[in-house]
Write a protein that holds these residues in place. Structure first.
Motif, mmCIF file in Angstrom:
data_model
loop_
_atom_site.group_PDB
_atom_site.id
_atom_site.type_symbol
_atom_site.label_atom_id
_atom_site.label_comp_id
_atom_site.label_asym_id
_atom_site.label_seq_id
_atom_site.Cartn_x
_atom_site.Cartn_y
_atom_site.Cartn_z
ATOM 1 N N ALA A 207 16.554 -1.554 31.121
ATOM 2 C CA ALA A 207 16.248 -1.594 29.690
ATOM 3 C C ALA A 207 16.650 -0.290 29.001
ATOM 4 O O ALA A 207 17.248 -0.309 27.915
ATOM 5 N N THR A 208 16.339 0.824 29.626
ATOM 6 C CA THR A 208 16.656 2.112 29.012
ATOM 7 C C THR A 208 18.163 2.360 29.031
ATOM 8 O O THR A 208 18.708 2.945 28.089
ATOM 9 N N GLY A 209 18.829 1.896 30.071
ATOM 10 C CA GLY A 209 20.291 2.005 30.113
ATOM 11 C C GLY A 209 20.950 1.166 29.028
ATOM 12 O O GLY A 209 21.901 1.618 28.372
ATOM 13 N N LEU A 210 20.452 -0.042 28.821
ATOM 14 C CA LEU A 210 20.992 -0.890 27.748
ATOM 15 C C LEU A 210 20.750 -0.251 26.385
ATOM 16 O O LEU A 210 21.640 -0.246 25.522
ATOM 17 N N LEU A 211 19.558 0.276 26.189
ATOM 18 C CA LEU A 211 19.231 0.928 24.928
ATOM 19 C C LEU A 211 20.138 2.133 24.689
ATOM 20 O O LEU A 211 20.719 2.285 23.609
ATOM 21 N N THR A 212 20.282 2.969 25.703
ATOM 22 C CA THR A 212 21.133 4.151 25.592
ATOM 23 C C THR A 212 22.577 3.747 25.331
ATOM 24 O O THR A 212 23.261 4.351 24.500
ATOM 25 N N GLY A 213 23.035 2.724 26.029
ATOM 26 C CA GLY A 213 24.401 2.253 25.825
ATOM 27 C C GLY A 213 24.632 1.730 24.422
ATOM 28 O O GLY A 213 25.663 2.019 23.799
ATOM 29 N N ALA A 214 23.676 0.984 23.896
ATOM 30 C CA ALA A 214 23.816 0.455 22.538
ATOM 31 C C ALA A 214 23.819 1.587 21.512
ATOM 32 O O ALA A 214 24.666 1.619 20.612
ATOM 33 N N PHE A 215 22.880 2.513 21.662
ATOM 34 C CA PHE A 215 22.853 3.657 20.745
ATOM 35 C C PHE A 215 24.112 4.504 20.894
ATOM 36 O O PHE A 215 24.691 4.968 19.907
ATOM 37 N N GLY A 216 24.533 4.720 22.135
ATOM 38 C CA GLY A 216 25.722 5.524 22.381
ATOM 39 C C GLY A 216 26.978 4.889 21.804
ATOM 40 O O GLY A 216 27.814 5.572 21.207
ATOM 41 N N TYR A 217 27.102 3.579 21.954
ATOM 42 C CA TYR A 217 28.239 2.865 21.379
ATOM 43 C C TYR A 217 28.246 3.024 19.864
ATOM 44 O O TYR A 217 29.283 3.270 19.247
ATOM 45 N N GLY A 218 27.058 2.890 19.280
ATOM 46 C CA GLY A 218 26.958 3.051 17.829
ATOM 47 C C GLY A 218 27.377 4.439 17.388
ATOM 48 O O GLY A 218 28.143 4.601 16.429
ATOM 49 N N ALA A 219 26.883 5.451 18.093
ATOM 50 C CA ALA A 219 27.196 6.832 17.721
ATOM 51 C C ALA A 219 28.673 7.157 17.930
ATOM 52 O O ALA A 219 29.289 7.845 17.115
ATOM 53 N N ALA A 220 29.237 6.667 19.028
ATOM 54 C CA ALA A 220 30.616 7.017 19.370
ATOM 55 C C ALA A 220 31.657 6.156 18.664
ATOM 56 O O ALA A 220 32.778 6.621 18.420
ATOM 57 N N ASN A 221 31.304 4.899 18.334
ATOM 58 C CA ASN A 221 32.307 3.978 17.799
ATOM 59 C C ASN A 221 31.984 3.450 16.407
ATOM 60 O O ASN A 221 32.861 3.430 15.542
ATOM 61 N N LEU A 222 30.759 2.993 16.198
ATOM 62 C CA LEU A 222 30.437 2.401 14.900
ATOM 63 C C LEU A 222 30.402 3.428 13.782
ATOM 64 O O LEU A 222 30.967 3.195 12.708
ATOM 65 N N VAL A 223 29.721 4.549 14.003
ATOM 66 C CA VAL A 223 29.599 5.542 12.933
ATOM 67 C C VAL A 223 30.970 6.063 12.496
ATOM 68 O O VAL A 223 31.248 6.102 11.290
ATOM 69 N N PRO A 224 31.863 6.450 13.423
ATOM 70 C CA PRO A 224 33.186 6.882 12.969
ATOM 71 C C PRO A 224 33.940 5.767 12.224
ATOM 72 O O PRO A 224 34.668 6.051 11.261
ATOM 73 N N THR A 225 33.748 4.526 12.651
ATOM 74 C CA THR A 225 34.392 3.414 11.954
ATOM 75 C C THR A 225 33.785 3.241 10.569
ATOM 76 O O THR A 225 34.504 3.024 9.585
#
Length: 156
Positions: A13-31
């Motif tokens: 659960a924590t890995g999924l949460l971290t991955g989702a937040f990390g994806y957002g920070a690394a990919n969604l925000v710059p987009t």
């Protein structure tokens, strides 16, 4: 055996949460920052509809499983698991009181128009996003460290 399964659930659960937040920070925000503002606002508002369910579920399972693991663990493992639970709770609180109110503004702006200070408000959303990503990542790292640490061998 029960502790191992609970630890596995907390890691998942924590890995999924971290991955989702990390994806957002690394990919969604710059987009978000690379597209026209009206497109960002519309997409952001729609994305938050979906995230409201999935991210809350991931946070709830992460928090509950880490605290349950802490309740069953002993010694330093208890402190490590409780710390992971508190950090994940921190991610939830940052989200609830930082990102969610701004998401409400973004939803309104998508229907109308953003205020003059919208760039500062969006930067604040990004700061909250970075903070919740960091707290989730540290919680995940603690749970990994707990999984990798040497277990004392019982006396024979």
């Amino acid at each position: 055996m029960r502790i191992r399964l609970l630890h596995g659930l907390a890691l998942l659960a924590t890995g999924l949460l971290t991955g989702a937040f990390g994806y957002g920070a690394a990919n969604l925000v710059p987009t978000f920052n690379a597209v026209p503002l009206d497109m960002r606002l519309s997409f952001h508002a729609e994305l938050m509809k979906m995230n409201g369910i999935t991210m809350q579920a991931a946070m709830a399972v992460s928090i509950l499983s880490a605290f349950a693991l802490a309740a069953l663990a002993h010694g330093p493992a208890r402190l490590i698991a409780a710390s992971a639970g508190l950090l994940t709770l921190g991610s939830f609180l940052i989200t609830r009181f930082g990102n969610v109110p701004i998401n409400g503004l973004i939803k309104e702006w998508a229907r109308t128009s953003p205020p003059v200070d919208h760039a500062e408000i969006l930067r604040r959303w990004e700061l909250f996003n970075d903070l919740r990503t960091l707290t989730a990542l540290i919680a995940f790292a603690l749970l990994i460290a707990l999984a990798l640490r040497r277990q004392p061998t019982p006396p024979q």
